[in-house]
Every structure is written in C-alpha cells, then in structure tokens.
Write a protein that holds these residues in place. Structure first.
Motif, short mmCIF file in Angstrom:
data_model
loop_
_atom_site.label_atom_id
_atom_site.label_comp_id
_atom_site.label_asym_id
_atom_site.label_seq_id
_atom_site.Cartn_x
_atom_site.Cartn_y
_atom_site.Cartn_z
N ASP A 34 104.49 -41.65 -31.71
CA ASP A 34 104.92 -41.81 -30.29
C ASP A 34 103.90 -41.29 -29.33
OD1 ASP A 34 105.53 -39.55 -31.48
OD2 ASP A 34 107.40 -39.28 -31.19
N ALA A 35 102.73 -41.03 -29.80
CA ALA A 35 101.82 -40.46 -28.79
C ALA A 35 101.47 -41.50 -27.75
CB ALA A 35 100.54 -40.02 -29.69
N VAL A 36 100.92 -40.89 -26.56
CA VAL A 36 100.68 -41.66 -25.43
C VAL A 36 99.07 -42.13 -25.54
CG1 VAL A 36 100.16 -41.70 -22.88
CG2 VAL A 36 102.27 -40.00 -23.97
N LYS A 37 98.92 -43.31 -25.42
CA LYS A 37 97.82 -44.04 -25.59
C LYS A 37 96.91 -44.30 -24.43
CE LYS A 37 98.81 -44.13 -29.96
NZ LYS A 37 98.40 -43.17 -30.70
N SER A 38 97.49 -44.49 -23.32
CA SER A 38 96.84 -44.79 -22.10
C SER A 38 96.42 -43.33 -21.20
CB SER A 38 97.85 -45.37 -21.19
OG SER A 38 97.37 -45.49 -19.83
N LEU A 39 95.11 -43.53 -20.83
CA LEU A 39 94.80 -42.10 -20.30
C LEU A 39 95.44 -41.85 -19.01
CD1 LEU A 39 90.78 -42.19 -21.09
CD2 LEU A 39 92.66 -40.80 -21.91
N LEU A 40 95.96 -42.97 -18.07
CA LEU A 40 96.34 -43.02 -16.76
C LEU A 40 97.75 -42.39 -17.25
CD1 LEU A 40 96.67 -43.33 -13.96
CD2 LEU A 40 97.35 -45.61 -14.27
N THR A 41 98.63 -42.89 -18.06
CA THR A 41 99.80 -42.66 -18.64
C THR A 41 99.89 -40.83 -19.03
OG1 THR A 41 100.61 -44.58 -19.10
CG2 THR A 41 101.79 -42.83 -19.92
N LEU A 42 99.02 -40.71 -19.95
CA LEU A 42 98.80 -39.29 -20.25
C LEU A 42 98.57 -38.24 -18.89
CD1 LEU A 42 98.20 -37.37 -22.43
CD2 LEU A 42 96.00 -37.77 -22.17
N GLY A 43 97.86 -38.85 -18.04
CA GLY A 43 97.31 -37.96 -16.81
C GLY A 43 98.59 -37.59 -15.90
N VAL A 44 99.34 -38.64 -16.04
CA VAL A 44 100.60 -38.56 -15.13
C VAL A 44 101.86 -37.79 -15.72
CG1 VAL A 44 102.55 -39.90 -14.03
CG2 VAL A 44 100.22 -40.78 -14.10
N LEU A 45 101.72 -38.07 -17.24
CA LEU A 45 102.81 -37.21 -17.73
C LEU A 45 102.52 -35.68 -17.93
CD1 LEU A 45 103.78 -39.36 -21.08
CD2 LEU A 45 105.25 -38.40 -19.31
N LEU A 46 101.13 -35.36 -17.88
CA LEU A 46 100.75 -33.89 -18.02
C LEU A 46 101.12 -33.22 -16.56
CD1 LEU A 46 97.31 -34.24 -19.50
CD2 LEU A 46 99.41 -33.24 -20.69
N ALA A 47 100.95 -33.91 -15.63
CA ALA A 47 101.05 -33.71 -14.06
C ALA A 47 102.55 -33.49 -13.72
CB ALA A 47 100.46 -34.52 -12.93
N LEU A 48 103.45 -34.22 -14.42
CA LEU A 48 104.97 -34.22 -14.02
C LEU A 48 105.43 -32.71 -14.28
CD1 LEU A 48 106.76 -37.37 -15.75
CD2 LEU A 48 106.43 -36.70 -13.29
N TYR A 49 105.22 -32.12 -15.32
CA TYR A 49 105.61 -30.70 -15.64
C TYR A 49 105.11 -29.62 -14.57
CZ TYR A 49 107.07 -26.79 -18.56
OH TYR A 49 107.70 -25.59 -19.12
N GLY A 94 110.61 -43.88 -22.58
CA GLY A 94 110.93 -44.02 -21.13
C GLY A 94 111.62 -42.66 -20.95
N TRP A 95 112.21 -42.18 -21.84
CA TRP A 95 113.15 -40.73 -21.44
C TRP A 95 112.08 -39.62 -21.55
CZ3 TRP A 95 117.64 -39.92 -19.61
CH2 TRP A 95 118.65 -40.91 -19.55
N LEU A 96 110.88 -39.84 -21.99
CA LEU A 96 109.95 -38.96 -22.18
C LEU A 96 109.44 -38.45 -20.88
CD1 LEU A 96 108.05 -36.98 -23.96
CD2 LEU A 96 106.36 -38.69 -23.60
N TRP A 97 109.54 -39.39 -19.90
CA TRP A 97 109.13 -39.11 -18.52
C TRP A 97 110.24 -38.14 -17.85
CZ3 TRP A 97 104.82 -41.32 -15.74
CH2 TRP A 97 104.28 -42.27 -16.58
N VAL A 98 111.65 -38.61 -18.18
CA VAL A 98 112.70 -37.70 -17.62
C VAL A 98 112.71 -36.40 -17.99
CG1 VAL A 98 115.24 -37.79 -17.29
CG2 VAL A 98 113.95 -40.00 -17.18
N ALA A 99 112.41 -36.41 -19.45
CA ALA A 99 112.69 -34.80 -20.11
C ALA A 99 111.49 -34.10 -19.55
CB ALA A 99 112.40 -35.49 -21.56
N ARG A 100 110.29 -34.64 -19.36
CA ARG A 100 109.25 -33.63 -18.97
C ARG A 100 109.39 -33.51 -17.30
NH1 ARG A 100 106.54 -30.30 -21.63
NH2 ARG A 100 104.68 -30.60 -20.58
N LEU A 101 109.99 -34.28 -16.65
CA LEU A 101 110.18 -33.70 -15.21
C LEU A 101 111.41 -32.81 -15.27
CD1 LEU A 101 109.59 -34.43 -12.27
CD2 LEU A 101 111.40 -36.21 -12.17
N GLY A 102 112.47 -32.90 -16.16
CA GLY A 102 113.66 -32.03 -16.08
C GLY A 102 112.87 -30.86 -16.60
N GLN A 103 112.20 -30.75 -17.65
CA GLN A 103 111.51 -29.52 -18.26
C GLN A 103 110.97 -28.56 -17.14
OE1 GLN A 103 109.43 -30.67 -21.84
NE2 GLN A 103 111.10 -29.81 -22.98
N GLY A 104 109.96 -29.23 -16.36
CA GLY A 104 109.31 -28.76 -15.34
C GLY A 104 110.17 -28.05 -14.40
N ALA A 105 111.40 -28.83 -13.94
CA ALA A 105 112.09 -28.49 -12.85
C ALA A 105 112.99 -27.07 -13.27
CB ALA A 105 113.06 -29.63 -12.42
#
Length: 391
Positions: A34-49, A94-105
């Motif tokens: 379940d790792a992220v393969k796209s560099l763009l997706t990876l960058g955005v996910l890292l930035a969410l938190y 899809g829920w990984l995005w929600v989880a990371r944003l929620g964790q950061g908040a």
C-alpha cells in the motif's frame, strides 16, 4: 515525584506527535503493497500533515489560552486517535489522505497545548530541565518513528501502523486525563491585532523563534541530505543510516543537559542560543568535507547545536511570555519551527540544483552563523551609542 507524574503524559504526547509524523512519512514511498508510487502524490501526502500544523498551531494555541490547555491536549489526542482509526478501519488509499490531514490537525492542537502545560506546571527555575526532557522524548519519537514504523509496515502494512497509532493516542489521552491537572485559563487583558503584531515582532519573541527555526532547518537538512552526501562518497546505506541516527541521538541526549545547565545558571538562554547556532553552522560546514569523517562530524555538530537550541529557545519564550498567553506564544513558535523544517531543505535543494549540494550546505551555514553575528554587532552598536549619549 508529583511533578514527574504530571509531566510524563506530556512527554508521551511529544513522542506521539513526532512518531506520528515520521513513522508514516518515512514509509510512504516504501515497498509495501500500500505504499505510494507517484512522486507527486507522495509530495502532497507529506505536505498534508505539516501543512495542517503550519495553519492551525497558532489557532489552537490561542484556543488553549481561552479555555485551558488540558481540554485542547485531550481533544487533540482523541482527534489523532479518530483520524488514525479511520484509516485502520477503512484500509483504503483514499482514506489515507483524510487520515493524514486529520492527524496533522489533531497534532496542531495537542502539541502547543503540551508545550504550554510544560511551562505552566513547572516553576520558571525548572523550565530548562522540563523543556529539555520534553525535547528528549520528542526526539526519541523522531528517531524511532522511521524504524518502528518500517517494522510495522513490513509486518502488516499501513493498516497495522495506524492501528498502533490509534492505540498510542488513546493510551496517552487516558494517561493525561488521569495525571494532568486542570489549568484554568488566566485572566487576560484585551489584545488587539496591533498588540499581537507588536508582541510577535518584539526581539524577545523573534530571537528564540528564529533560533528554533534555524535549528529545525539544520536538523531537517541533516536528516534529508547527509545520506545523499554519504552515498555520493561511496558509503553504504548502513553507514549513512548510522550517521542520521547519530544526529538524532546526539540532539536527544544534549537537550536535557542543556536544560539543566540553564536552570543551574551555567549558561544563559541568549548565549546558549548563539552558541547552538554557531555549532549547527559548523556542522553544515563539515558536511562539505568529503567522506565518512565529514558526514559524521556534521551529524554530531548539527545534533549538538539543535540539542542546545531547542530547550533554551522554548525556555526563553516561556520566561518572557505572560502565563495567560503561553498557548498562543508556543503555537506561533511551533509555526516558526515548521517553516524552518520546510524552508531549510528547500533552500539547500534550490542552491544544489543551481550549483552543487556543497554550496547548499555552505549557504545554510552562513545563514545560521549570521544570526549570532548580527545580534553581537547590533548589541555592540547599541552599547556604543548608549555610551556616547551622556557625553
């Protein structure tokens, strides 16, 4: 002993936010199913938190001043558990995005609240020791996050990692509920936007906050780029990984000692911050040296510099802030650290793209050293003017 009992859940909260940030971030681009393969997706996910923290930390810090830091601490930990549990239950990309944003908040709430409580629950004479210990356990979270997170992802994917983070946050919340006392909000004078601007641009606030941002920039660059330098010198992953571990461990070990030295009067916050910036700058300079020696010297010196700055910076902020506005001050100072965390690597990467990584290290070293140099010159100038005025 009573102080220790009250402080341990706060140390655990510091560990939780650091572990939560790095355990996931270090493994998003790994080799699990379940790792992220796209560099763009990876960058955005890292930035969410981190993005959520940049925006919300000052907000939650101000709320902590208004309603008390303990409810914000508990609410943030519960929110972190809920955000982690959502992904653990859904187990969907899809829920990984929600989880990371929620964790950061959520971390934006309980991190400044914990810092505020560290100051509120300790007398000024023990702030150095308290913030040194808090920084130690937070550094342990940063150090163990990638290691334990990687092991958990290898055993059961991100779902297992998020289950562990859910249990960790709930456990710390229950511990804090039982051990951390209520700290009712203190009476505050009305503050206008202009008053806030004046307070946040006062050198008493800016100097330690700028030092904390510089320390975080150096730490982030060291963790991110020293492995690149080691690989270019022909070092293997074990050697470069050990260097990063040395950096993190050194920073963790220095912080309690720096705090105790401050409380004992062996160093001052102002002098220690200047020395810490110069040591971190020297570490950046050593990173330009070739081979294993340069990487290890850089790791040790960056670790010592950041380990000095972190407890002294927060102690200086706590001692210069009204207890009624500690949450706002700590939240805004944390914002400065987040900007350093993002700005340091961006600066070095930009210079490295235009020239080379060696020049990137050198530019950051100059900027770190410029802080204490500027302050020394400004102090001498003001002192000279003061001496001439009576004549």
């Amino acid at each position: 002993m009573a102080t220790d009992r009250r402080m341990w859940p706060l140390y655990a909260a510091g560990f939780t936010t650091a572990f939560g940030a790095h355990a996931v971030a270090a493994n998003l681009g790994g080799f699990s199913a379940d790792a992220v393969k796209s560099l763009l997706t990876l960058g955005v996910l890292l930035a969410l938190y981190d993005g959520a923290e940049v925006v919300l930390k000052p907000v939650f810090g101000t709320i902590a001043d208004r309603i008390g830091a303990r409810p914000v601490l508990l609410g943030g930990l519960v929110g972190f558990a809920i955000a982690s549990g959502l992904y653990a239950v859904a187990d969907s990309p899809g829920w990984l995005w929600v989880a990371r944003l929620g964790q950061g908040a959520a971390a934006s709430a309980f991190s400044p609240a914990a810092s505020s409580l560290v100051a509120r629950l300790n007398p000024a004479a023990k702030h150095g020791r308290a913030f040194g210990s808090y920084g130690f356990y937070k550094s342990i979270g940063y150090t163990l996050g990638p290691l334990l997170g990687g092991a958990l992802v290898w055993l059961g994917g991100f779902r297992l990692l998020f289950v562990v983070m859910t249990v960790l946050a709930i456990s710390v919340a229950l511990w804090a509920l039982l051990a951390v006392p209520m700290t009712p909000p203190l009476p505050r004078t009305r503050q206008t936007v202009l008053d806030l601007a004046r307070r946040l641009t006062d050198p008493v606030f800016l100097r330690p906050t700028a030092a904390l941002a510089g320390a975080t920039a150096a730490l982030s660059v060291g963790v991110g780029f020293l492995p690149v330098t080691g690989a270019a010198a022909g070092l293997g992953t074990v050697a470069t990984g050990a260097a990063v571990s040395v950096l993190a461990a050194t920073a963790a070990l220095v912080q309690p000692r720096a705090g105790r030295a401050l409380d004992a009067g062996r160093i001052t916050a102002r002098g220690g911050l200047g020395i810490g910036l110069l040591v971190a700058a020297a570490g950046m300079g050593c990173a330009t040296l070739p081979g294993l020696l340069g990487v290890l010297l850089a790791a040790v010196l960056i670790g010592v510099g950041t380990g000095l700055i972190t407890p002294l910076g927060f102690s200086a902020l706590a001692s210069s802030t009204s207890p009624a506005r500690l949450g706002q001050t700590m939240g805004t100072a944390e914002l400065g650290r987040e900007l350093g965390d993002a700005g340091g690597p961006l600066l070095v990467a930009g210079v490295a793209t235009a020239a080379s990584l060696t020049y990137g290290y050198a530019v950051l070293a100059v900027l770190l050293a410029a802080g204490p140099a500027y302050y020394f010159c400004a102090t001498r100038s003001r002192g000279g003017q003061a001496n001439r005025e009576p004549n």
